[in-house]
Structures are given as C-alpha cells and as structure tokens.
Design a protein around this motif. Structure first.
Motif, PDB file in Angstrom:
ATOM      1  N   VAL A   1       0.840  -1.191   0.000  1.00  0.00           N
ATOM      2  CA  VAL A   1       0.000   0.000   0.000  1.00  0.00           C
ATOM      3  C   VAL A   1       0.879   1.245   0.000  1.00  0.00           C
ATOM      4  N   HIS A   2       0.543   2.201  -0.872  1.00  0.00           N
ATOM      5  CA  HIS A   2       1.237   3.496  -0.925  1.00  0.00           C
ATOM      6  C   HIS A   2       0.240   4.570  -0.516  1.00  0.00           C
ATOM      7  N   ILE A   3       0.535   5.276   0.580  1.00  0.00           N
ATOM      8  CA  ILE A   3      -0.271   6.419   1.020  1.00  0.00           C
ATOM      9  C   ILE A   3       0.695   7.569   1.259  1.00  0.00           C
ATOM     10  N   GLY A   4       0.740   8.497   0.318  1.00  0.00           N
ATOM     11  CA  GLY A   4       1.755   9.547   0.407  1.00  0.00           C
ATOM     12  C   GLY A   4       3.131   8.925   0.353  1.00  0.00           C
ATOM     13  N   ASN A   5       3.955   9.176   1.363  1.00  0.00           N
ATOM     14  CA  ASN A   5       5.296   8.600   1.394  1.00  0.00           C
ATOM     15  C   ASN A   5       5.342   7.268   2.130  1.00  0.00           C
ATOM     16  N   ILE A   6       4.193   6.766   2.579  1.00  0.00           N
ATOM     17  CA  ILE A   6       4.128   5.472   3.261  1.00  0.00           C
ATOM     18  C   ILE A   6       4.146   4.346   2.228  1.00  0.00           C
ATOM     19  N   ARG A   7       4.964   3.353   2.482  1.00  0.00           N
ATOM     20  CA  ARG A   7       4.992   2.155   1.645  1.00  0.00           C
ATOM     21  C   ARG A   7       5.161   0.961   2.568  1.00  0.00           C
ATOM     22  N   GLN A   8       4.087   0.176   2.728  1.00  0.00           N
ATOM     23  CA  GLN A   8       4.132  -0.971   3.622  1.00  0.00           C
ATOM     24  C   GLN A   8       3.110  -2.017   3.187  1.00  0.00           C
ATOM     25  N   THR A   9       3.400  -3.264   3.496  1.00  0.00           N
ATOM     26  CA  THR A   9       2.450  -4.335   3.214  1.00  0.00           C
ATOM     27  C   THR A   9       1.259  -4.225   4.156  1.00  0.00           C
ATOM     28  N   ALA A  10       0.066  -4.360   3.599  1.00  0.00           N
ATOM     29  CA  ALA A  10      -1.157  -4.330   4.391  1.00  0.00           C
ATOM     30  C   ALA A  10      -2.026  -5.527   4.021  1.00  0.00           C
ATOM     31  N   VAL A  11      -2.837  -5.956   4.977  1.00  0.00           N
ATOM     32  CA  VAL A  11      -3.713  -7.117   4.794  1.00  0.00           C
ATOM     33  C   VAL A  11      -5.155  -6.639   4.738  1.00  0.00           C
ATOM     34  N   VAL A  12      -5.915  -7.176   3.782  1.00  0.00           N
ATOM     35  CA  VAL A  12      -7.349  -6.881   3.712  1.00  0.00           C
ATOM     36  C   VAL A  12      -8.055  -7.678   4.814  1.00  0.00           C
ATOM     37  N   ILE A  13      -8.616  -6.969   5.787  1.00  0.00           N
ATOM     38  CA  ILE A  13      -9.298  -7.613   6.909  1.00  0.00           C
ATOM     39  C   ILE A  13     -10.762  -7.877   6.585  1.00  0.00           C
ATOM     40  N   GLY A  14     -11.391  -6.929   5.912  1.00  0.00           N
ATOM     41  CA  GLY A  14     -12.801  -7.102   5.581  1.00  0.00           C
ATOM     42  C   GLY A  14     -13.219  -6.223   4.425  1.00  0.00           C
ATOM     43  N   ILE A  15     -14.261  -6.653   3.707  1.00  0.00           N
ATOM     44  CA  ILE A  15     -14.837  -5.901   2.590  1.00  0.00           C
ATOM     45  C   ILE A  15     -16.288  -5.609   2.961  1.00  0.00           C
TER      46      ILE A  15
END
Length: 561
Positions: A493-507
């Motif tokens: 996931v890229h949010i501004g200068n953030i770059r980190q792996t994220a997990v989809v918890i729920g839809i």
C-alpha cells in the motif's frame, strides 16, 4: 484556464480517434469563452491613457489576478469581456502593452508577450504573461516527475536541460544525474534524484551553463520560476521507488519520456496509469528523434492514450502557438502535449524549454495560503546521517510552515509513539534557508540523532495531538485483478510517502471485489503503525493487481499529547 486562440474545447470531443487539433483549425474563430470571474485570466479590449483613478483600479485588479495564479496572470489584449476578438490598431496595441507594463512595474512584476495574432479586420490581439514572485517566496516553483521505460533517455534529457550542453550520443549528459556507482555502471536510475532548471524574468533558461562555476544557490537567486525535476526509476525492478516518488512528493506535473527507437513499450503504460490514478497532469516527450523518425511512435500514441481510461486529445507541438495552447490547457487534463526532441542535435528542445517556462503552477494562491495556516506536517521520504552534521530528513511539507529552531515531534516509532526533536537547519534545492512552506520539498537537519527513523514517518507540531494506526478503512476501486480480492489478500500500500504491506481484513458490501468494482475495505498494516489521515489518496499494487482509493476512517492505536 482559457487562453487566447485556445478555442477548441477538448471536453466536447466525442471521438477519441481524433488526430488531435492545431491552431490552423481555429483561425476562423472570432471569439473566446466569456471572461472567467475567477482564476488568473483577464480580458482587456484596450488600456490606453487611463486616468490616475482608473490606473489604480487596474493595478488592484492585476494584483488579484496574480494572487489567483500564484504569481502568474494571463492578459488577453484586444478581447472584450464577452470573449469577442475585436483587436486593436498597432498604435492602440503598443499603448495598451505599455500601460500593462507600467501596471506590472508598480507591483514589481514583469511582462512577457507570449504571442500576437493579426485578425481579418487588420487589427491584432495579444496574449501577455505577467509574473510576480510572491513576497514570501524566492521564486515560483513547479515539481515535475519524470517517468518512462528504462533506456528511454530520461536522465540524458534531464542532463541536457539542467546542464545546458548536448549529449555526445553515448550518454555523457546523464552522468551528472546519477547518485550511485551501480547507476553509472548500468546506466539505469534506481533512486529518486532532484534536478533544477530556472527561468529569469525574460523567460531565458538559467542552468549550469549560464556562467562558469554557477551554483545551485545562484540558479535559485536569479530565477523567477524554478522547475524541480524528480528523476524516477524506469526499470520494473524499481517500480515501488517510482510509485513512492509520485505519491510522496505530490508533483504538479508528470513528463512521460518515450524513445522513438522503442515506442510506448515496457513500463511506460504502467507509469502513465499510475499518474492518471493519482490525478497528475502529464505531457509526453519523444526522444532520440536523431536516430529514428517519430512518425510510427506518434501513430501508436493514439491507442496508447486510450488505454489510460479516458478520452485525451494528443497535440503534437510544432510551433510556439502550440506551446502556448498546450500550457493553457495543461491543467484541464484533456489535451496531452507531445514534444519530439533529440538530446544529441537539440531538435525540439527550444519548444520544450518554452513550455516549461509557461507551465502553470498546480496550486492556487488561496489554497496555498490555507495550507500554510494549518499545523505543520512534514512527510519524510529520505533519512540519513552525514559526517558531523547529524540526522538529515528529506521530504515534502504538506501543511504549515517550519522555521529553524522549531521544536517538533517525529514518528510514529515501532510502538506507535513520537519523539520530540528540534530543527537545526533547513536546505532547499541544496541551498540553506531559514524557512520552508507548505508545498515545498526540503532537507531538514535535526539537533539529535534518533534511532529507528525510517522513510514514511512524519514531523508534526508539538502543539497537536499525534496518533498512529494499524487499522484504517478506505473506499477503493480495483483497476485490475486476475480473479478477485478476498479478505486475507496482502498487498503493498502506498499512502503519500508510506509504503508498507497491508492485509485486507474485511470488505464492506460483499465477500470479494473484482476488477472495475468499488467498495469499502478495512486494511491492517502488517509490520508497524503509520501516521494516516482521512482524505489521503491510496494506491495498492501486488504483481499485476492494482487499485486506487481514499482513506475514509482511521482507528488510532495511540495518542501522544
């Protein structure tokens, strides 16, 4: 921004197969759209021998238009408020231009005639750029991200633009752009580098060839307009670095470089898709025209532009009129200027220089003023230590104003907390300064070394509460996925200068989400908490899968008062 002779409305184009437009198609038109009430464009039929009271009113009006354009205003002389091109005699035109120049001098501004056109009635109309550097700035600055496939000639083109000397055909011009030994050895950019190109009040380029031993500080001091290029990596291996540059530095424009020898292949489409997803206006530069005629590449660009998901009209830049039209329509996102250049023989570079000179700033003065009044928020994109100087943070100030000596807090650390620091010194464009304002990139030196610093952190005011989060919710559109995204899906996931792996918890509304579908998704950062705020744009990518969205809710992990 409607501009003189920009009479074609690309938004009305219902046929994306159009070959574009040129000014030859609009010469028989005799009117512009009515004068806009807002913005930096002003119509004047004539301004000849105004009274003292009228002159003061005109100066106040010019001051307002300059503020609307963040230091730049466009005056259309010989045009009625309704948009009708009436024109002026040579005598009245000269007198009107002289009055406009006197108005500009009263405000400390400069005027540049962009173009002048004769009408069928024998009279003429003129388009004039008025530029005044805002009092709180050294110059008007624009950030341009440079995109394109590996070996397209991005670094070489930047070397020619910023160093002022042509390439020798073997990549000599790009050597000054590289930061690492492996980049010099491979010829491929792997990191984000910053290069500057200035323009003086007469519109002439100011670069390292302007005089012997000229420094970056002198380029900044003598330029009324400064273009900062972000040279991004073109190889697929470094796609995450490229995305980080586009999302973290919030460029005002993107320059997509395509080689005429290879065409629009490789990562060019991927880069353009990301730029469109992040709403960055773009233009295209076809390089290496000294080796291969760009005709076939130009033909393929029509379908190439269709693939980015919207109707865009290509405009091949052939003369100065095309340059001014392209600059005026750049922020409408309907016209795509295309330049054909050679870094070896210099073909087409004069038109590209002129375009960069008239390229509009991407943010209004009113919005800039609003951002500067908020609490400071500095997004960290680089951090390193050098000699006895100490801890250096590079990045972009999103909000507020930071001065030397300010006490701030940096974080979040791995446990979600923030640590107090003080600003020791500030550098912009390799030049020391005492202050950095919202929308400006800078290098900030801290008064102490902080262990555990990483890219993606923020500097915040000590006066505001700072929270970090592991969980956040976003409204997401899936651009592509081979099957479907289910809970448990892991992505970068890229949010501004953030770059980190994220997990989809729920839809939210369904069990899964497919290509071209939109839904609200709950994410969880996999490694450590981050500083995320509602409204930030989000881009995620994993293999061929990609999507965009906007953060709608944040679940704070901790709060530091």
């Amino acid at each position: 921004m409607d501009s003189l002779f920009s009479l074609f409305d690309p938004s009305s184009c219902s046929d994306c197969s159009s070959e574009g437009f040129s000014l030859d198609n609009v010469n028989n038109q005799n009117s512009l759209p009515p004068e806009p009430q807002l913005g930096n464009v002003e119509y004047k039929l004539k301004i000849v021998n105004p009274t003292k009271q009228r002159f003061e009113h005109l100066v106040t009006q010019l001051k307002w238009r300059l503020r609307e354009g963040n230091g730049e205003a466009i005056y259309e002389i010989g045009v009625e408020d309704s948009g009708i091109l009436t024109g002026l005699t040579k005598r009245d035109m000269n007198a009107s231009l002289q009055t406009l120049q006197q108005m500009a001098i009263k405000l400390g501004a400069t005027t540049t005639i962009l173009r002048e056109r004769m009408l069928d009635n024998g009279c003429s109309v003129a388009e004039v750029l008025v530029r005044k550097v805002p009092d709180d700035q050294n110059n008007i600055e624009i950030r341009v991200a440079v995109l394109g496939n590996a070996d397209a000639g991005k670094s070489t083109l930047l070397g020619v633009l910023t160093q002022g000397s042509l390439d020798n055909g073997r990549g000599r011009a790009r050597l000054n752009m590289f930061r690492h030994l492996h980049e010099i050895q491979s010829g491929r950019t792997s990191s984000i580098s910053h290069e500057i190109l200035g323009f003086n009040s007469q519109g002439q380029p100011v670069n390292y060839s302007s005089s012997e031993l000229i420094t970056a500080e002198e380029i900044c001091d003598t330029s009324t307009k400064l273009v900062t290029f972000l040279d991004l990596a073109g190889h697929k291996k470094y796609i995450r670095t490229t995305i980080q540059g586009l999302s973290g530095y919030s460029p005002h424009h993107a320059m997509l470089v395509i080689s005429s020898t290879a065409g629009a292949v490789g990562m060019a489409h991927e880069h353009l898709t990301i730029a469109v997803a992040l709403n960055v206006p773009f233009f295209i530069v076809i390089t290496k025209t000294d080796l291969v005629e760009p005709a076939s590449t130009l033909q393929s660009l029509e379908s190439f532009l269709k693939q980015v998901g919207s109707c865009r009209v290509p405009l091949v830049i052939k003369n100065l009129d095309d340059v001014i039209t392209a600059g005026a329509n750049q922020l409408t996102e309907n016209v795509v200027p295309i330049f054909c250049v050679s870094s070896v023989n210099g073909e087409g570079l004069d038109l590209l220089f002129r375009f960069l000179h008239v390229l509009p700033p991407g943010i209004s003065a009113k919005e800039k003023e609003r951002l500067e009044q908020e609490m400071p928020e500095f997004h960290i994109d680089e951090n390193f230590k050098t000699g006895d100087v100490g801890q250096i943070l590079g990045g972009l100030l999103i909000k507020g104003v930071i001065t030397e000596g300010t006490k701030m807090k940096v974080g979040p650390m791995k446990d979600g907390t923030f640590q107090t620091v003080a600003i020791k010194s500030i550098h912009r464009n390799r030049v020391p300064c005492r202050m950095v304002r919202a929308g400006q990139s800078a290098a900030i030196c801290l008064d102490t070394n902080i262990p555990g610093l990483r890219n993606g952190m923020v500097l915040l005011s000590n006066e505001q509460a700072a929270s970090s989060c592991l969980y956040f919710q976003a409204s997401v559109s899936v651009l592509f996925h081979a099957t479907a995204i289910y809970p448990g899906f892991q992505t970068t996931v890229h949010i501004g200068n953030i770059r980190q792996t994220a997990v989809v918890i729920g839809i939210c509304a369904s069990r899964c989400i497919h290509t071209n579908e939109r839904d609200s998704i709950l994410f969880k950062f996999k490694v450590h908490p981050e500083y995320v705020t509602v409204g930030q744009r989000l881009l995620f990518r994993e293999g061929a899968a990609k999507g965009i969205g906007e953060v709608t809710q944040v679940f704070p992990l901790s709060v530091t008062p």
